[in-house]
Structures are given as structure tokens and as C-alpha cells.
Design an enzyme around this catalytic site. Structure first.
Site, mmCIF file in Angstrom:
data_model
loop_
_atom_site.group_PDB
_atom_site.id
_atom_site.type_symbol
_atom_site.label_atom_id
_atom_site.label_comp_id
_atom_site.label_asym_id
_atom_site.label_seq_id
_atom_site.Cartn_x
_atom_site.Cartn_y
_atom_site.Cartn_z
ATOM 1 N N VAL A 33 3.952 2.832 3.090
ATOM 2 C CA VAL A 33 4.116 1.815 4.410
ATOM 3 C C VAL A 33 5.508 1.640 4.122
ATOM 4 C CG1 VAL A 33 1.893 0.717 4.109
ATOM 5 C CG2 VAL A 33 3.894 -0.231 2.552
ATOM 6 N N GLY A 34 6.496 2.080 3.480
ATOM 7 C CA GLY A 34 7.770 2.136 3.382
ATOM 8 C C GLY A 34 8.532 1.232 2.337
ATOM 9 N N LYS A 35 7.839 1.037 1.265
ATOM 10 C CA LYS A 35 8.578 -0.068 0.170
ATOM 11 C C LYS A 35 9.617 0.431 -0.425
ATOM 12 C CE LYS A 35 4.601 1.045 -2.366
ATOM 13 N NZ LYS A 35 4.009 1.986 -1.364
ATOM 14 N N THR A 36 9.749 1.750 -0.612
ATOM 15 C CA THR A 36 11.175 2.399 -1.337
ATOM 16 C C THR A 36 12.222 2.409 -0.091
ATOM 17 O OG1 THR A 36 9.777 3.879 -2.548
ATOM 18 C CG2 THR A 36 12.031 4.563 -2.192
ATOM 19 N N ASP B 35 7.611 2.997 -9.827
ATOM 20 C CA ASP B 35 6.676 4.055 -9.485
ATOM 21 C C ASP B 35 6.466 5.238 -10.296
ATOM 22 O OD1 ASP B 35 4.821 5.540 -8.079
ATOM 23 O OD2 ASP B 35 5.613 5.035 -6.231
ATOM 24 N N LYS C 108 0.783 -1.281 0.075
ATOM 25 C CA LYS C 108 -0.086 0.074 0.120
ATOM 26 C C LYS C 108 0.820 1.150 0.094
ATOM 27 C CE LYS C 108 -3.527 1.922 3.023
ATOM 28 N NZ LYS C 108 -4.091 2.743 2.197
ATOM 29 N N GLY C 109 0.155 2.266 -0.430
ATOM 30 C CA GLY C 109 0.951 3.610 -0.490
ATOM 31 C C GLY C 109 1.648 3.949 0.884
HETATM 32 N N1 LIG Z 1 10.886 1.818 9.737
HETATM 33 C C1 LIG Z 1 10.798 2.978 9.610
HETATM 34 N N2 LIG Z 1 11.226 4.007 10.507
HETATM 35 C C2 LIG Z 1 11.348 5.309 10.457
HETATM 36 N N3 LIG Z 1 10.688 5.987 8.867
HETATM 37 C C3 LIG Z 1 10.430 5.163 8.107
HETATM 38 C C4 LIG Z 1 10.650 3.668 8.152
HETATM 39 N N4 LIG Z 1 9.965 3.263 7.221
HETATM 40 C C5 LIG Z 1 9.717 4.201 6.373
HETATM 41 N N5 LIG Z 1 9.991 5.277 7.014
HETATM 42 C C6 LIG Z 1 9.748 6.511 6.511
HETATM 43 O O1 LIG Z 1 8.620 6.597 6.122
HETATM 44 C C7 LIG Z 1 8.288 7.376 4.565
HETATM 45 C C8 LIG Z 1 7.701 6.717 3.628
HETATM 46 O O2 LIG Z 1 8.507 5.543 3.306
HETATM 47 P P1 LIG Z 1 8.539 5.195 1.821
HETATM 48 O O3 LIG Z 1 8.827 6.418 0.940
HETATM 49 O O4 LIG Z 1 9.640 4.132 1.658
HETATM 50 O O5 LIG Z 1 7.252 4.456 1.644
HETATM 51 P P2 LIG Z 1 6.652 3.942 0.263
HETATM 52 O O6 LIG Z 1 5.713 2.692 0.689
HETATM 53 O O7 LIG Z 1 7.740 3.787 -0.736
HETATM 54 O O8 LIG Z 1 5.582 5.189 -0.408
HETATM 55 P P3 LIG Z 1 5.177 5.103 -1.843
HETATM 56 O O9 LIG Z 1 3.632 4.588 -1.769
HETATM 57 O O10 LIG Z 1 4.623 6.670 -1.703
HETATM 58 O O11 LIG Z 1 6.034 5.009 -2.944
HETATM 59 C C9 LIG Z 1 9.630 7.720 4.263
HETATM 60 O O12 LIG Z 1 9.867 9.219 4.860
HETATM 61 C C10 LIG Z 1 10.680 6.992 5.079
HETATM 62 O O13 LIG Z 1 11.809 7.567 5.381
HETATM 63 MG MG LIG Z 2 7.805 4.453 -2.754
#
Ligand SMILES: Nc1ncnc2c1ncn2[C@@H]1O[C@H](COP(=O)(O)OP(=O)(O)OP(=O)(O)O)[C@@H](O)[C@H]1O
Ligand SMILES: [Mg+2]
Length: 319
Positions: A23-26, A49, A20-21
Site C-alpha cells: 500500500v506504500g508503507k516503505t 520487513d 497491508k502489503g
Molecule cells: N502515491 C504513490 N504514487 C505513485 N506510486 C506510489 C505511491 N505510493 C507508493 N507507490 C509505489 O507503489 C509501490 C509499492 O510501494 P511500497 O513499496 O512503498 O509499498 P509497501 O507497502 O512498502 O509494500 P510491501 O508491503 O511490499 O512492503 C512502489 O513501487 C512505490 O513506488
Molecule cells: Mg515495504
């Protein structure tokens, strides 16, 4: 297979991180790529993405359409795929000799506007995917990690061969319906004999490439999907949908990362209340997904950005 084994197993070629958007994928994909490279694997991380954040995560510009070596590494590379750029390149090739459909024919072809542009729905994504395929087929990089878009978008990518099938299905139906007119029609989409492949041929080639990519991605000896989620009900529901689609497309998944778990903090009422909610959902998640390797990752106190903090997070995540 545990994430650490997955990242280092020779036969594994592709690992996709999705969910999901937000959640920390990247973050998890980047941290894993650094960990794999630190452990000796030649690794390319590709973001598919369209709303890229890989460059931001690495604090490095990866948006130029070419693979960039990550400074400080001899075996880590990154790339953000730009669907618009790829689509433009494709259009430039295909439209080098534009064809106009004569009025009498376009009447016949009411509602078939897509034929005149010959860009089936989802073409930009298809092209991004075919760019990905170039890497898949080249074997140039030992190991590729994909940072994918939020589930909905990824799932659309996976279903592209079906979309294209129905597009070609339409062409074939047209052919049967209009019989001899087909010859004329086909002429419109073809170039002269010595002028390279026709648009139809290029499309068929694209479709074949996409099918080949789908085959690679459903080979359990080469590919695994890692789901990233957070301990909230909406993420559970999304994970359910994602899992059933991955199952449908036969893409193997064994690891689920449950990210952003709050540590105990009895002095903070707000945090404690959120933690109770998370812990309740965690029980549910552990029950639901007891067949999977669940990796519980705490919300970190610092901002995770740049090589050093990604490397630190990788150690926590993987070791
Ligand atoms: N375990 C963690 N502890 C602290 N910060 C985190 C953690 N995991 C992710 N983050 C932070 O949360 C934010 C969102 O993470 P990320 O960009 O990786 O999500 P994503 O799933 O890739 O988002 P999108 O759907 O927009 O691509 C970022 O600022 C990242 O640094
Ligand atoms: Mg991402």
C-alpha cells in the site's frame, strides 16, 4: 497530532509505518524520514520487513547490517535489519558449546524438541526486534522511523513477549513436573560457572529486552503508529484488524494515510470506474475513521524512487 507535528516533536522518538502489503508503507516512511531530516531532525530509518525494499526505495544499499549515512545528508541514516544474520550471530554465541540431551532424558522430554535447540518460536523475529531494541535503548539517534512488514508480520512481532512467556511458562511447568530431574536438566542448558551466561540466562535476557521494547513502543509520549492504506475494501478490513491489535498492545495511532487515490480522468473509462469504487470506499473510510487524522494521497504519475522523488512526495504527503 498531525503528521508534520509528529515528525518534528522533540519528545517523539519512534514512528512506525505499517499496513497491508503493497500500500506504500516503505514509500511513505522513506518520504517522511527525508522530510524530517530536511527539517533538522537527526533521523534513522530502519526496515524490519524481512522482504526489504528500503534500499530500493532510497536507491542505496542499506542491507549490510550496519547503519549507513544517506549521502547528501548530515542527519539521515538508514538500515535494513536482517533477521537471518542476527539469528546466525545469536546461534553462534549460544552454540559455542553445544549440548546433547542424553537418550534417557530425551525420552522423558517427548515432544520437547525445542528445548534441545532452545530456540523458541519466532526467534529470528525476536532477534531482529532485539536488534531494534539496541537502537531504542542507545538513544544514539534523535528520532527513529520504522518501515514495518505487512500487518500480519508486524502483529506477530508485537505478540512476541507473549510467545516467549508461554515458552518460559513451559520450562517452569517442566520444572515442577520433573522435580529433581530439573537439576540435571538445568545443568544441560548451563555452561560451567566461569563460562559466561547459560542459554537460559541469554534467553531470559532476550525476553527482558523484548519486554522493554514493548514498553517503549506503548508509551504515547514517545511512539506513534502511522497506518498506510488504500481506498479498497480489503485494506479497510485489514486496517480494522491492525487497529484492534494496536489497541490491544496500547500502541497509539492518530494518523492514517490513504494512498494511491486516483485523480479524476473522464476520458478513461477504466480509470473512472476505479475512481468511483475508490470514492465510494473513501466515504466509508471518512465515516469509520472520523476520529483520526486522515491524509489522502494521490497516486503520482511518476515512479517514486530515489531521494529526489521521495522528497517531492514528502512535501505532498506532509505539507
Ligand atoms: N502515491 C504513490 N504514487 C505513485 N506510486 C506510489 C505511491 N505510493 C507508493 N507507490 C509505489 O507503489 C509501490 C509499492 O510501494 P511500497 O513499496 O512503498 O509499498 P509497501 O507497502 O512498502 O509494500 P510491501 O508491503 O511490499 O512492503 C512502489 O513501487 C512505490 O513506488
Ligand atoms: Mg515495504
Amino acid at each position: 497530532m498531525k503528521l508534520s507535528e509528529l515528525l518534528l516533536k522533540d519528545s517523539m522518538k519512534f514512528t512506525l509505518f505499517g499496513g497491508k502489503g503493497g500500500v506504500g508503507k516503505t514509500t511513505c516512511a522513506s518520504a517522511s524520514a527525508i522530510w524530517a531530516a530536511d527539517h533538522g531532525r537527526e533521523t534513522l530509518i530502519i526496515s524490519t520487513d524481512p522482504a526489504h525494499s528500503l534500499s530500493d526505495s532510497f536507491n542505496l544499499d542499506l542491507s549490510g547490517g550496519e547503519v549507513i549515512p544517506v549521502p547528501g545528508f548530515e542527519n539521515l541514516y538508514g538500515l535494513e535489519i536482517n533477521p537471518k544474520l542476527e539469528f546466525k550471530k545469536y546461534q553462534e554465541t549460544v552454540q559455542a558449546s553445544p549440548v546433547d540431551i542424553p537418550e534417557e532424558l530425551s525420552g522423558f522430554m517427548g515432544g520437547m524438541d525445542e528445548f534441545s535447540s532452545l530456540t523458541p518460536p519466532g526467534s529470528d523475529e525476536a532477534l531482529a526486534f532485539s536488534k531494534v531494541l539496541e537502537f531504542i535503548q542507545s538513544g544514539e539517534y534523535e528520532y527513529i522511523i520504522f518501515d514495518t512488514a505487512p500487518s500480519g508480520h508486524t502483529l506477530r512481532l508485537l505478540s512476541l513477549p507473549d510467545v516467549l512467556d508461554s515458552f518460559f511458562g513451559k520450562i517452569i511447568k517442566m520444572r515442577m513436573k520433573f522435580g529433581q530431574i530439573w537439576g540435571k536438566l538445568k545443568g544441560l542448558f548451563s555452561r560451567g560457572q566461569d563460562e559466561g551466561p547459560s542459554k537460559l540466562e541469554m534467553l531470559e535476557d532476550l525476553k527482558a529486552k523484548i519486554e522493554a521494547a514493548s514498553n517503549e513502543l506503548s508509551d504515547p509520549s514517545k511512539t506513534e503508529f502511522v497506518i498506510v492504506m488504500i481506498p479498497e475494501m480489503m485494506a479497510i478490513l485489514e486496517t480494522e484488524r491492525l487497529l484492534s491489535t494496536l489497541y490491544e498492545y496500547e500502541i497509539p495511532v492518530h494518523n492514517i494515510i490513504i494512498n494511491m487515490i486516483l485523480p479524476p480522468n473522464p476520458d478513461c473509462k477504466f480509470c473512472s470506474s476505479r475512481r468511483i469504487m475508490q470514492q465510494k470506499n473513501l466515504v466509508e473510510i471518512r465515516n469509520l475513521y472520523d476520529d483520526f487524522n486522515l491524509i489522502e494521497l494521490l497516486l503520482q504519475p511518476n515512479e517514486i524512487r530515489g531521494l529526489d522523488s521521495l522528497r517531492d512526495l514528502g512535501k505532498i504527503l506532509i505539507e
